[in-house]
Write an enzyme that holds these catalytic residues in place. Structure first.
Site, mmCIF file in Angstrom:
data_model
loop_
_atom_site.group_PDB
_atom_site.id
_atom_site.type_symbol
_atom_site.label_atom_id
_atom_site.label_comp_id
_atom_site.label_asym_id
_atom_site.label_seq_id
_atom_site.Cartn_x
_atom_site.Cartn_y
_atom_site.Cartn_z
ATOM 1 N N LYS A 109 0.854 -1.188 0.000
ATOM 2 C CA LYS A 109 0.000 0.000 0.000
ATOM 3 C C LYS A 109 0.893 1.243 0.000
ATOM 4 O O LYS A 109 1.931 1.265 0.679
ATOM 5 C CB LYS A 109 -0.892 -0.022 1.244
ATOM 6 C CG LYS A 109 -1.904 1.114 1.331
ATOM 7 C CD LYS A 109 -2.761 0.952 2.587
ATOM 8 C CE LYS A 109 -3.752 2.077 2.761
ATOM 9 N NZ LYS A 109 -4.563 1.906 3.993
ATOM 10 N N SER A 188 -9.394 1.678 3.185
ATOM 11 C CA SER A 188 -8.541 2.427 2.287
ATOM 12 C C SER A 188 -7.511 1.566 1.562
ATOM 13 O O SER A 188 -6.845 2.049 0.642
ATOM 14 C CB SER A 188 -7.806 3.520 3.084
ATOM 15 O OG SER A 188 -6.988 2.958 4.088
ATOM 16 N N SER A 212 -9.821 -0.690 7.243
ATOM 17 C CA SER A 212 -9.124 -0.493 5.968
ATOM 18 C C SER A 212 -8.454 -1.732 5.404
ATOM 19 O O SER A 212 -8.046 -1.737 4.248
ATOM 20 C CB SER A 212 -8.091 0.626 6.103
ATOM 21 O OG SER A 212 -8.732 1.866 6.268
#
Length: 508
Positions: A109, A188, A212
């Site tokens: 990420k 996210s 997330s």
């Protein structure tokens, strides 16, 4: 709803046709099967000579080149990935014994720092070109394990702290769900979830503050492990709050995710307080020993009613079937439980604390950068105002960033909010688990994420089914701090008993 332009629609149809015909021809005997390859299969391929790290990296780079114009799951690929793969191959030829991740490509990420030619930006243009002082703690561990850093995956910008559309960032655009393109990929950690689901990498890393990892894992039919806070280091990870931030794997199988977990847990002097406290939970011999097909046997699993409210009868019937499967495999399922606490102010207290902690944490992170276009939260807000079109201020604004900037450290209100969240945890999940002697609770998707988040508790999302439109949904096993071994046992046994997951369909 994402507007699919004509050229994107054409790309969708091309991808669907390609996927439909892929593998239709005969393959040489003993050829490595790249699609849906697991970490164990990859290591077997390395050992028997049917696979090299270089070939595997080339496959994933090709997947990214084909699929990313549509899915927008990857922000950038590592220009040094092939060199790292070649080095892993050379080490293997010399007989160097590597672990489960040796030579395996990993997507990170884009809030997880790498001290290389990749950017670390949380999806924001404001941090493009910034230079980090060192690898994030988890990245250092991945490199030590011999993993290949393949690239950065698209997050919801600033880990959705602005907030924005799930899976959108100014740098990466809008990530799409590979099962149903019009469905949310959730965030996210949308990019890691989509990339793992669509075979852009076997291994991805996400981060979670509240939902997330668990939500995009649920939405994209992958396994996500949200570890106990402090079990994995947060050093070098663009933060939201040290009370809740945690880094964890998102992969296609429980086994793959557990291999990654083994590689990234442990003490880090740059995140000393949290990792020092959580290190006591790491079992001798690691976590793979808990990949047991009989892992449901004897487990007491609680079903809090509140999390299953609001679902249609079709989906509830699937969950009831799964509960019966758990029973058939030896679990004691305790239904109709009430988490005896008042959650009405949880979100307000969590948000109040997050605002103050984000400002402190992001300013500290920015101050540690060797070079950066922005050096403070106020700089970020000013940058967004100056680049309002690229950052889509008209669509999303930046209310959370502005609210955070208005805070002034940890005062009486914040300390009271901390006490209240501890009270919610003590009178909620902790009390429920202890009174009913539970090994875990189960909940749909990421519905228990806030309860797990404010207590720093772990959770594992496992694919559970697909709705009538083909959108994935999951079941989450959650427990108290340090419960990872028993959660892994249950999640793995459930996965092996149900085998729900199937590859993406790219349905419009």
């Amino acid at each position: 709803m994402v507007d699919l332009r004509p050229q994107v629609v054409a790309a969708v149809m091309g991808i669907i046709m390609a996927l439909a015909t892929a593998g239709g021809g005969s393959k040489p005997s003993g050829a490595f099967e790249f699609e849906e390859a697991t970490v164990n299969a990859i290591q077997l391929g390395f050992r028997n000579g049917t696979l090299t790290s270089t070939a595997l990296v080339r496959f994933y780079l090709d997947q990214i080149a084909r699929l990313n114009p549509l899915l927008r799951a990857v922000i950038e690929v590592n220009p040094d990935a092939l060199a790292q793969a070649a080095r892993a191959d050379a080490e293997r030829r010399r007989g160097a014994s590597g672990g489960a991740l040796h030579g395996v490509p990993v997507l990170l990420k884009d809030n997880i720092a790498t001290r290389d030619r990749l950017n670390t930006t949380a999806g924001s243009l404001a941090l493009l070109g910034s230079v980090v002082p060192r690898d994030a703690g988890v990245v250092a561990r991945l490199r030590a394990a011999g993993a290949v850093i393949l690239g950065k995956a698209n997050p919801s910008e600033w880990s959705n702290f602005r907030p924005v559309e799930s899976g959108w960032s100014a740098r990466g655009g809008q990530t799409l769900n590979p099962y149903v393109l019009s469905a949310t990929p959730c965030g996210s950690s949308a990019g890691p979830g989509v990339a793992a689901a669509a075979n852009m990498a076997a291994v991805t890393l996400g981060s979670e503050t509240d939902g997330s990892i668990l939500c995009p894992s649920s939405a994209n039919s992958v396994v996500g492990i949200k570890p106990t806070v402090g079990l994995t280091s947060r050093s070098g990870v663009i933060p939201i709050t040290p009370r809740q931030d945690t880094i964890g794997p998102m992969c296609r199988t429980v086994s793959d995710a557990v291999h990654v977990l083994d590689a990234i847990v442990g003490y880090d002097k740059l995140d000393a307080e949290a990792t020092g406290a959580a290190s006591k939970y790491i079992p001798r011999g690691g976590y793979t020993q808990f990949l047991r097909a009989d892992g449901l046997r004897g487990k007491r699993i609680g079903v809090p009613t509140v999390f299953f409210e609001g679902y249609d009868q079709v989906q509830l019937a699937v969950y009831e079937k799964h509960l019966n499967t758990m029973r058939k495999h030896g679990a004691i399922v305790v239904e109709d439980l009430d988490i005896a606490t008042n959650f009405t102010d949880l979100y307000d207290k969590e948000t109040l604390l997050m605002n103050a902690e984000f400002k402190l944490s992001i300013n500290a992170y920015l101050s540690d950068l060797l070079r950066s276009p922005v050096r403070s939260l106020s700089d970020i807000i000013a940058f967004n105002n100056k680049h309002s079109v690229e950052e889509r201020l008209k669509d999303f604004g930046q209310p959370d960033l502005i609210a955070a900037e208005k805070t002034n450290g940890i005062g009486a209100r914040e300390r009271a909010a901390t006490r209240r969240l501890k009270e919610i945890s003590a009178n909620g999940l902790e009390k429920l688990v202890k009174e009913h002697r539970l090994d875990a609770i189960v909940a749909p998707n990421s519905d228990a994420s806030s309860v797990l988040a404010v207590g720093g508790y772990p959770g594992i999302a496992v694919p559970a089914g697909y709705d009538k439109g083909g959108v994935p949904f999951a079941i989450c096993f959650g427990g108290l701090s340090g419960y990872e071994p028993r959660l892994i046992e249950m999640a793995y046994a459930f996965e092996q008993a149900t085998r729900v997951r199937r590859p993406p369909t790219f349905k419009r």
